[in-house]
Design an enzyme around this catalytic site. Structure first.
Site, mmCIF file in Angstrom:
data_model
loop_
_atom_site.group_PDB
_atom_site.id
_atom_site.type_symbol
_atom_site.label_atom_id
_atom_site.label_comp_id
_atom_site.label_asym_id
_atom_site.label_seq_id
_atom_site.Cartn_x
_atom_site.Cartn_y
_atom_site.Cartn_z
ATOM 1 N N LYS A 190 0.860 -1.186 0.000
ATOM 2 C CA LYS A 190 0.000 0.000 0.000
ATOM 3 C C LYS A 190 0.890 1.227 0.000
ATOM 4 O O LYS A 190 2.018 1.182 0.481
ATOM 5 C CB LYS A 190 -0.875 0.026 1.258
ATOM 6 C CG LYS A 190 -2.110 0.887 1.123
ATOM 7 C CD LYS A 190 -3.216 0.131 0.425
ATOM 8 C CE LYS A 190 -4.525 0.846 0.443
ATOM 9 N NZ LYS A 190 -5.629 -0.084 0.191
HETATM 10 N N1 GLU Z 1 -7.414 0.170 -2.941
HETATM 11 C C1 GLU Z 1 -8.191 -0.996 -3.239
HETATM 12 C C2 GLU Z 1 -8.186 -1.945 -2.052
HETATM 13 O O1 GLU Z 1 -7.992 -1.521 -0.941
HETATM 14 C C3 GLU Z 1 -7.777 -1.661 -4.540
HETATM 15 C C4 GLU Z 1 -6.357 -2.121 -4.593
HETATM 16 C C5 GLU Z 1 -5.954 -2.670 -5.951
HETATM 17 O O2 GLU Z 1 -6.763 -2.725 -6.844
HETATM 18 O O3 GLU Z 1 -4.767 -3.008 -6.067
HETATM 19 O O4 GLU Z 1 -8.451 -3.117 -2.171
#
Ligand code: GLU
Length: 435
Positions: free
Chosen positions: A125
């Protein structure tokens, strides 16, 4: 595997020195979730400490020139929590409260999410500590590009693949893709997902998280005997996740009775048309004042009479204080980490079924996975194919986690963690420790 004695790290929290034990924030929630599941992991518990610290943390300074000629510095983060099962994957968040503890927890939840739904990724993240509303569009572009350059050496289509999260969108992904491509001398569409469709994005990605929330919710509603037709739904967050989920519920005959976003909270016992409310928000910049609704105080959202509650904004909102107020039969976590462990206990006690984030909002990254596969193969699928595969993955994930929760008599969250931690730690044990 040979018999082992439990690592003493399981007994204590064994915190890394860079964390302040007094201010663990969302990381404390994640740690407690992992600790709760450890007794169910058998001999794999030997490896549990590898989940209690991220593999790699990068903190970068992002200076940009503002439109007025001055220079401002922003903190940027990319955390790769675990890559035992594949490259890192997870969104990038632009928010004024982004900090290390939050990005660590969000990256760890991605590890768990991918393993729970069985996507071939590790967890990562990123984020920038900025309120994007204070920047012009050109400042936002410069910040995105500088951040992408700074984290450029640890991301890549087969290393770590960012995507949208809170306050980031396809345009931000296009800038990230372009910056990475410029720096590496080739057009690398697969370095991010959630891109605009005509840059290698996937059909269906925009609605995917909301659609997945809806599918998971309807599976849960079947289990507790709540009919979809006329079900009252309250939503916190009216962006990519909450907005789409509200619209899809409404289109399927449910009644959206309350919506909350950063601009306010609206309620109507007769039901709100989310499409019209989104249009009103686009036009006026707020949801408050939407015709036919009354305005509530923010804390009143939790008391709204409803069958389905969808927290789809930020973490840590369902707490010991708010959980007792909740009337819903089903809580479906569109957000990552909205419920604290103490609140989980209260909801379990009250008989509220919580569909945990790592299952409920996995539709977004599932279609990100489809996008990544399509980019690699340069062969693009139809929206019907994408939605059908998404629905199948969500339903299968729900039913297998439901079965585990029934077998062990535990919450769906604990079931998801049992399945996910087992998959990650098995991969870890098979690979062994390098060197
Ligand atoms: N931000 C989204 C999540 O928390 C999507 C992450 C992604 O598609 O890599 O799952």
């Amino acid at each position: 595997m040979t018999a082992v004695t439990l690592n003493p790290g399981i007994q204590n929290r064994n915190l890394p020195s860079y964390l302040d034990p007094q201010h663990l924030g969302p990381w404390a929630t994640y740690l407690e979730q992992v600790e709760r599941v450890t007794p169910y992991l058998g001999q794999l518990a030997y490896w549990i400490d590898s989940l209690k610290r991220p593999q790699r943390i990068l903190i970068v300074d992002c200076p940009i020139r503002l439109d007025d000629g001055s220079v401002a510095h922003f903190e940027g983060y990319r955390v790769q929590h675990n890559t035992s099962r594949g490259p890192g994957k997870g969104g990038v968040r632009f928010h004024q409260n982004v900090n290390l503890s939050e990005v660590m927890a969000l990256s760890a939840w991605m590890t768990i999410k991918h393993a729970a739904v069985n996507l071939p990724y590790g967890g990562a993240k990123g984020g920038i500590r900025v309120d994007p509303r204070t920047l012009s569009i050109t400042e936002l572009e410069r910040l995105t590009r500088r951040y992408t350059s700074e984290i450029g050496f640890i991301i890549g289509p087969d290393k770590d693949i960012p995507a949208p999260d809170v306050n980031t969108n396809p345009q931000v992904m296009a800038w990230m893709m372009d910056t990475y491509s410029m720096n590496t001398g080739r057009t690398a569409t697969g370095v991010v997902t959630g891109k605009p469709v005509n840059l290698g994005g996937s059909l269906g990605r925009a609605d995917a998280t909301g659609r997945g929330v809806f599918v998971a919710a309807t599976e849960a509603m079947k289990q507790v005997g709540v009919p979809l037709e006329g079900a009252r739904v309250a939503v916190q967050g009216f962006g990519n996740v909450g907005g789409a989920a509200a619209r899809i519920f409404h289109d399927h005959g449910a009644k959206v009775v309350a919506i909350q976003d950063v601009t306010g909270t609206i309620f109507s016992s007769a039901g709100i048309d989310p499409k019209a409310a989104l249009e009103f928000l686009r036009r006026t910049g707020k949801i408050v004042g939407f015709p036919g609704t009354e305005t509530l105080e923010p804390h009143e959202l939790w008391t709204v009479e409803c069958e389905v509650l969808i927290p789809a904004a930020l973490e840590g909102v369902i707490t010991e204080k708010t959980a007792p107020l909740i009337t819903a039969r089903v809580v479906v976590e569109g957000a990552n980490g909205p419920t604290t462990p103490a609140a989980d206990d209260i909801l379990l006690e009250k008989g509220v079924l919580v569909v945990p984030d790592v299952l409920a909002n996995a539709g977004g990254v599932t279609v990100s996975y489809f996008e990544w596969v399509q980019d690699f193969s340069s062969f693009f699928w139809t929206e019907d194919e994408i939605n059908a595969r998404l629905d199948r993955i969500m339903k299968e994930a729900f039913s297998s986690l439901w079965e585990v929760s029934q077998r062990h008599k535990v919450s769906l969250r604990t079931a998801a963690y049992i399945v996910a931690c087992t998959r990650v730690l098995e991969a870890h044990a098979l690979r062994g420790i390098y060197p």
